[in-house]
Design an enzyme around this catalytic site. Structure first.
Site, PDB file in Angstrom:
ATOM      1  N   GLY A   1     -16.223  28.222  30.264  1.00  0.00           N
ATOM      2  CA  GLY A   1     -17.231  28.782  31.149  1.00  0.00           C
ATOM      3  C   GLY A   1     -16.729  28.810  32.579  1.00  0.00           C
ATOM      4  O   GLY A   1     -15.606  28.393  32.869  1.00  0.00           O
ATOM      5  N   LYS A   2     -17.565  29.295  33.474  1.00  0.00           N
ATOM      6  CA  LYS A   2     -17.198  29.426  34.883  1.00  0.00           C
ATOM      7  C   LYS A   2     -16.928  28.075  35.528  1.00  0.00           C
ATOM      8  O   LYS A   2     -16.065  27.945  36.396  1.00  0.00           O
ATOM      9  CB  LYS A   2     -18.317  30.149  35.630  1.00  0.00           C
ATOM     10  N   PHE A   3     -17.655  27.050  35.094  1.00  0.00           N
ATOM     11  CA  PHE A   3     -17.565  25.754  35.750  1.00  0.00           C
ATOM     12  C   PHE A   3     -16.802  24.714  34.938  1.00  0.00           C
ATOM     13  O   PHE A   3     -16.640  23.581  35.385  1.00  0.00           O
ATOM     14  CB  PHE A   3     -18.964  25.228  36.062  1.00  0.00           C
TER      15      PHE A   3
ATOM     16  N   VAL B   1     -15.893  23.433  27.039  1.00  0.00           N
ATOM     17  CA  VAL B   1     -16.643  22.690  26.025  1.00  0.00           C
ATOM     18  C   VAL B   1     -15.693  22.310  24.897  1.00  0.00           C
ATOM     19  O   VAL B   1     -14.899  23.137  24.441  1.00  0.00           O
ATOM     20  CB  VAL B   1     -17.797  23.531  25.449  1.00  0.00           C
TER      21      VAL B   1
ATOM     22  N   ASP C   1     -33.689  33.561  29.968  1.00  0.00           N
ATOM     23  CA  ASP C   1     -32.416  34.199  29.609  1.00  0.00           C
ATOM     24  C   ASP C   1     -32.166  34.137  28.109  1.00  0.00           C
ATOM     25  O   ASP C   1     -31.066  33.816  27.659  1.00  0.00           O
ATOM     26  CB  ASP C   1     -31.270  33.534  30.378  1.00  0.00           C
TER      27      ASP C   1
END
Length: 345
Positions: free
Chosen positions: A91-93, A96, A205
């Site tokens: 992910g962007k940050f 996992v 979302d």
């Protein structure tokens, strides 16, 4: 260093409660997870003494000898408590990974977020809020956040592992789902979102990329602001997921939990047809179609599904079919094959 870092309540700001799920009420913490091992993960911090920001736990001895003894037996997690397996996504940050807690041998998904990236984007408070929201939620169709910890450079989220991965990937393979599978998903979603809304939580979302699948294929709502598995870059704009945006958000009006009703209507259409209902070559055309609710069904969509979708995709949020009526809709009742996982029985 990790142990010293974990002596502080939160790596950002002036949060006064201690690290981990100790920020939650005892009533929430005592809700039984699926297994004894999961319960141990949730309760790891329960007996720690409370420390103010910048205080070491050793300095806060006013809670009494019983609490102090419990603190010695239940130390905060560190990365050394886990065996790290294969990557599940990026992910962007952060990333996992499949992981196993060494003592209990319990399998989890370990989300590792990089503080430098979080600080660069200025989303520290959002991360804290989203962790606290997901930590309060305990439902068979919501991915559980068991706990969290941090060290000097990273924040770690200990999450329920969903063995069958993203719903989006399965939809990509089959292109569309049949009536039974779609209706089952709609029942699971309506139940989970009813639970969320009662707790004053709006997801905002809902989309295939944020829905995971458990061992028996049961739905798991994930990403209350932070993806658990590999996020997709499709349908992204700076204001969210374009194809799933409701009219009130496009028009800049106030929105409430009714946005989730719109989202599951869009999802139901995409699962049956293979693409979102208002998908267009340009953003401006997509916006126009959403605001006008320019809804067109191919002949392959059965009349019952059309009726449900049409009742969810209403311009006026208050005219959308309530979640209780989604689960009770004749088409859902006739086709759903929902099987509750063991933790819900």
């Amino acid at each position: 260093m990790a142990q010293k870092e974990n002596a502080y309540p939160w790596p950002y700001g002036s949060k006064t409660s201690q690290s981990g799920l100790n920020t939650l009420s005892q009533r929430v913490l005592r809700k039984e997870p699926a297994t004894t091992s999961a319960l141990a993960l949730v309760n790891r911090f329960n007996s720690q003494s409370t420390a103010a920001p910048g205080q070491k736990l050793a300095e806060n001895k006013s809670q009494g000898s019983t609490a102090s003894q419990g603190s010695q037996n239940k130390q905060p997690f560190t990365i050394d408590n886990f065996e790290i397996g294969r990557p599940l996504g990026k992910g962007k940050f952060g990333n996992v990974y499949l992981a196993r807690e060494k003592k209990s041998r319990f399998i989890v998904a370990l989300k590792i977020l990089f503080k430098s990236q979080i600080e660069k984007e200025g989303v520290e408070h959002q991360l804290r809020r989203e962790i606290e929201i997901q930590a309060h939620l305990k439902h068979p169709n919501i991915l559980q956040l068991y706990n969290y910890f941090y060290d000097q450079q990273r924040i770690y989220l200990i999450l329920e592992y969903a063995p069958r991965g993203e719903l989006y990937k399965e939809l990509q393979k089959s292109r569309t789902f049949d009536e039974q599978r779609t209706a089952t998903i709609m029942e699971e979603l309506s139940d989970a979102l009813t639970y969320c809304h009662k707790k004053k939580v709006i997801h905002r979302d809902i989309k295939p990329e944020n829905l995971l699948l458990g061992l028996q294929g049961e739905l798991k709502i994930a990403d209350f602001g932070w993806s658990v598995h590999a996020p997709s870059l499709r349908r992204k704009t700076m204001c969210g997921t374009l194809d799933y945006l409701p009219p009130e958000m496009i028009e800049g009006r106030m929105h409430n939990e009714m946005v989730d009703l719109w989202c599951i209507g869009v999802l139901c259409y995409e699962l049956m047809v293979g693409n979102p209902p208002f998908e267009s070559p340009s953003h401006s055309e997509t916006y126009r179609r959403i605001v006008k609710v320019d809804l067109k069904f191919p002949s392959s969509v059965p009349s019952g599904a059309q009726d449900l979708i049409s009742k969810l995709l209403k311009h006026n949020p208050w005219q959308r079919l309530p979640l209780a009526e989604v689960a009770a809709h004749p088409w859902v009742r006739a086709n759903s094959r929902r099987v509750l996982p063991p933790s819900a029985l």
